[in-house]
Design a protein around this motif. Structure first.
Motif: not given
Length: 329
Positions: A180, A183, A195, A199-201, A205
């Motif tokens: 991020s 970001k 995305i 840190e995110e799926d 997302r």
């Protein structure tokens, strides 16, 4: 005599050397250019390391992009004269037409008069990234205002160019970045969705953003395990364009997803545009038009002096940059 950058063995940035060589007069259909700035590309780091699609012949030169002033022209050259400001379309072979030098010869068909509103550094940062993004998104994928497009490695020079081109045609860019950290900068730049992959799926997302219809176009220079969530989130009949293969991990072939959705997974090189005169002319028109309206604007991450080429290559490989790494000559 002119200073050029060469290397006598493959390796890290430290193998690069500034050396004096005799530069011959331009041959037929060649333009001799006094270089003012260089745009750096990962392909040059790969050549230097010995892992590029071309094999260096020592002492090897390198470089794909530059901007400068026409010094003189060879026999048969029309449309250019001494004193013209120009930028250079990347050649098919950087071994044959290297740009890292104070004075270089280049084939006239790869020389472009750049818009006067660009600095030398901006002009040197135009053609590789915009041609790469244009060829994939516009020439091949036919991106439209109805499309979601996933752009991985979003803070790279090609990634930023792809965001601008997507916005130019009204498409919705979904940008994938590692963390991020960049970001907010990507959102400020024009990414509609960002995305952070670590840190995110990614699949969740993408599904949340694109909905049940999925993503029609994916532009990816990475490969590796990311192929599985990317293809799982794609729309039936969608196309994934792979142009880099930067991941050190194996790239799975998601066979049943490809079959079920009739997907196209396509390798892509900017050479497809550069070697085709008709496609190259269409690309130039599109890109120059975007530069003149301001919809396309080169992003410079950092500028180094010619004498700092080793440091510039180290920074290029650090993945810290947001935009293009440029060398001022």
């Amino acid at each position: 005599m002119a200073r050029v950058i060469r290397f006598h063995k493959t390796g890290g940035p430290e193998v690069l050397r500034i050396e004096d060589i005799d530069v011959p007069a331009p041959g037929p259909n060649e333009v001799q250019i006094r270089v003012k700035a260089l745009g750096l590309n990962r392909a040059e780091a790969l050549l230097r390391a010995g892992t590029y699609i071309e094999t260096p012949i020592f002492p090897s030169r390198l470089g794909l992009e530059a901007a400068g002033i026409v010094e003189t022209v060879g026999a048969g050259v029309k449309g250019f004269k001494a004193g013209d400001g120009v930028s250079l379309v990347p050649p098919i072979s950087m071994l044959r037409w290297p740009t890292y030098g104070e004075l270089i010869n280049f084939p006239v068909e790869h020389v472009v008069k750049h818009p006067e509103m660009l600095s030398w550094e901006e002009a040197a940062a135009v053609w590789m990234k915009y041609l790469t993004a244009y060829g994939a998104l516009i020439d091949i994928a036919k991106l439209t205002s109805k499309d979601f497009v996933v752009i991985t490695a979003g803070s790279s020079s090609v990634g930023l160019a792809a965001i601008q081109i997507a916005k130019m045609v009204g498409a919705t860019p979904i940008v994938v970045t590692r963390t991020s950290a960049k970001k907010q900068a990507l959102i400020d730049f024009g990414a509609v969705h960002v995305i952070a992959q670590s840190e995110e799926d990614l699949l969740s997302r993408l599904t949340e953003i694109a909905g049940p219809n999925g993503v029609r176009v994916v532009l990816d220079p990475i490969g590796g395990p990311i192929f599985e969530p990317l293809t799982a989130a794609m729309a039936p009949g969608g196309i994934l364009l792979e142009f880099g293969g930067l991941s050190p991990e194996p790239t799975p072939f998601p066979l049943f997803t490809v079959l079920a959705k009739t997907l196209t997974l396509r390798g892509y090189l900017v050479h497809e545009i550069v070697r085709d005169p008709v496609k190259l002319e269409a690309a130039k028109t599109f890109i120059l038009g975007g530069l003149k309206t301001g919809e396309l604007k080169p992003v410079i991450a950092k500028t180094f002096a010619f004498e700092q080429i080793v440091e510039a290559h180290r920074y290029l490989e650090s993945n810290e940059q947001f935009g293009k790494v440029v060398v001022s000559v």
